[in-house]
Design a protein around this motif. Structure first.
Motif: not given
Length: 130
Positions: A32-53
């Motif tokens: 449906d022609d949705i385009r997401l775009s985002r800039w990430e600098p080197a060193g930026a982090c994210y925690d992956g999927a939030t799945i309880p242990r």
């Protein structure tokens, strides 16, 4: 660096989650022609999927490759969501990208349901997204 596929994400696992090794522009196209775009600098982090242990043996590890693209975009969309509709869009994108990644119906449905329940609880508890 332009990144349009999860295989292209310049990431390494760290104690904090996944860290970008170089600057990159991430682009995701959805039907449906949705385009997401985002800039990430080197060193930026994210925690992956939030799945309880306790669910790792059922769903999988939060940093599993198949979850990376979907969890990245879901987290970024949730960060900017100020309404219930914004959360629903983020959850729909998660479901779509998990399916594209080959995550089975029951597993992706459980992940989507967990996000929906958490999103509703968060709105109720904190009064966000009214």
């Amino acid at each position: 660096m332009l990144v349009e596929q999860p295989e292209q994400m310049p990431l390494c696992a760290t104690a904090q989650g996944l860290e970008f090794l170089s600057d990159c522009q991430l682009v995701c196209r959805i039907p449906d022609d949705i385009r997401l775009s985002r800039w990430e600098p080197a060193g930026a982090c994210y925690d992956g999927a939030t799945i309880p242990r306790w669910a790792w043996s059922i769903i999988g590890h939060p940093l599993e490759f198949r979850f990376r693209w979907a969890s990245y975009w879901h987290d970024r969309l949730c960060e900017g969501a100020t309404t219930q509709e914004g959360r629903r869009l983020a959850d729909a994108v998660l479901l779509h990208l998990l399916e594209q990644a080959g995550v089975g119906f029951w597993k992706r449905s459980a992940m989507w349901l967990g996000c929906r329940v958490y999103g509703i609880w968060k709105v109720w508890k904190h009064g966000k997204g009214n």
